[in-house]
Design an enzyme around this catalytic site. Structure first.
Site, mmCIF file in Angstrom:
data_model
loop_
_atom_site.group_PDB
_atom_site.id
_atom_site.type_symbol
_atom_site.label_atom_id
_atom_site.label_comp_id
_atom_site.label_asym_id
_atom_site.label_seq_id
_atom_site.Cartn_x
_atom_site.Cartn_y
_atom_site.Cartn_z
ATOM 1 N N PRO A 87 0.810 -1.222 0.000
ATOM 2 C CA PRO A 87 0.000 0.000 0.000
ATOM 3 C C PRO A 87 0.844 1.273 0.000
ATOM 4 C CG PRO A 87 -0.108 -1.100 2.136
ATOM 5 C CD PRO A 87 0.660 -2.007 1.224
ATOM 6 N N GLU A 114 2.907 -7.504 8.861
ATOM 7 C CA GLU A 114 3.029 -6.048 8.979
ATOM 8 C C GLU A 114 3.870 -5.440 7.863
ATOM 9 O OE1 GLU A 114 1.395 -3.944 11.305
ATOM 10 O OE2 GLU A 114 0.366 -5.870 11.279
ATOM 11 N N ARG A 152 -4.174 -7.279 -20.403
ATOM 12 C CA ARG A 152 -5.091 -6.804 -21.442
ATOM 13 C C ARG A 152 -4.467 -5.734 -22.327
ATOM 14 N NH1 ARG A 152 -10.150 -6.119 -20.263
ATOM 15 N NH2 ARG A 152 -10.412 -4.119 -21.278
ATOM 16 N N ASP A 167 -11.479 1.300 -23.839
ATOM 17 C CA ASP A 167 -11.860 1.206 -22.425
ATOM 18 C C ASP A 167 -11.795 2.570 -21.744
ATOM 19 O OD1 ASP A 167 -12.100 -1.519 -22.560
ATOM 20 O OD2 ASP A 167 -10.198 -1.949 -21.564
HETATM 21 N N1 ADE Z 1 -0.849 -5.102 0.053
HETATM 22 C C1 ADE Z 1 -1.642 -4.654 1.033
HETATM 23 N N2 ADE Z 1 -2.391 -3.622 0.632
HETATM 24 C C2 ADE Z 1 -2.041 -3.385 -0.671
HETATM 25 C C3 ADE Z 1 -2.453 -2.444 -1.641
HETATM 26 N N3 ADE Z 1 -3.366 -1.500 -1.380
HETATM 27 N N4 ADE Z 1 -1.887 -2.497 -2.861
HETATM 28 C C4 ADE Z 1 -0.953 -3.422 -3.136
HETATM 29 N N5 ADE Z 1 -0.519 -4.336 -2.266
HETATM 30 C C5 ADE Z 1 -1.061 -4.329 -1.038
#
Ligand code: ADE
Length: 247
Positions: A87, A114, A152, A167
């Site tokens: 993330p 974590e 794709r 798209d």
């Molecule tokens: N792993 C945990 N959350 C994630 C996300 N939002 N994007 C990519 N990998 C992740």
């Protein structure tokens, strides 16, 4: 394209990678996909892959020795992206998926717990990608999203050549969302189909579609208009929408 995934739950990929477009790409020889188990690279008898963080605090951290050994076993060359799904990465967008589709090989590393020991990033990762500003339990689902979006873009993967260019977000639409679509029946639960679509006037249909794309983008994702390719005609149409809304 060759894609190797490193994951703690490699079986999660089976259902997704053996159906629909993913399967067709593999069947046509356009995708060589392998999901590898990170645990296979642990060396102790318990096959340990994680440990508690230095400095205390909750959660478990993926061990650097295991993960770096796993990545090195895949023998990435200097040009291959080795991408950590996280993330904290750069956001996956249409243009990122086009960029990644131009590589012959991708290695995707799925984190869990974590996070991963920071030294893995320093030693063995050269890109980090997030699929959105929310936290998933692991990178596996994110990797599958990325693979779908990237595949794709590869010529020959989708049946209708160039369909991906129409798209939402694609270059053919200049960065706009697609407008509405209709199919038979002509009337459904009292709702009809816009007359222009059955008129047979192709130029009129194109004009209507462009305007619907502008309208939908303005309503749903006005932020995209700033980066969209807009003609004078588009600008005039948008100005009209804004004026109408102001009434
Ligand atoms: N792993 C945990 N959350 C994630 C996300 N939002 N994007 C990519 N990998 C992740």
């Amino acid at each position: 394209m060759k894609i190797d995934v490193l994951a703690l739950f490699p079986n999660m990929f089976e259902a997704v990678m053996s159906q629909s477009m993913m399967w067709k790409a593999r069947d046509r020889g356009l995708l060589d996909f392998h999901a590898h188990d990170i645990r296979d690279y642990a060396v102790d008898k318990h096959r340990t892959v994680d440990d508690s963080p230095y400095g205390g605090g909750g959660g478990m951290i993926l061990k650097p020795d295991v993960l770096v050994r796993a990545i090195e076993a895949l023998k990435p060359d200097d040009r291959s992206p080795v991408i950590l799904m996280s993330p904290q990465g750069r956001l996956l967008t249409h243009s990122v998926s086009v960029e990644l589709s131009q590589h012959a090989r991708l290695i995707l590393v799925c984190g869990r717990y974590e996070g991963v020991d920071e030294r893995v990033r320093e030693l063995a990762i050269n890109d980090e990608i997030s699929i959105g500003d929310y936290v998933l339990t692991g990178g596996e689902l994110a990797a599958m999203v990325l693979i779908d979006a990237v595949l794709r873009q590869i010529p020959g993967v989708l049946g209708a050549e160039g369909a991906q260019n129409r798209d939402s977000h694609a270059d053919g639409l200049g960065g706009l969302l697609e407008g509405p679509h209709y199919t038979r029946p002509a009337e459904f639960r009292g709702l009809g189909v816009p007359a222009v679509l059955t008129s047979g006037h192709h130029a009129e249909v194109d004009r209507w579609r462009r305007r619907q794309a502008l309208k939908r983008t303005w309503r749903m994702r006005p932020d995209l208009l700033a980066g969209a390719e807009l003609s004078d005609d588009d600008m005039a149409f948008l100005a009209g929408l804004i004026e109408e809304a102001g009434d």
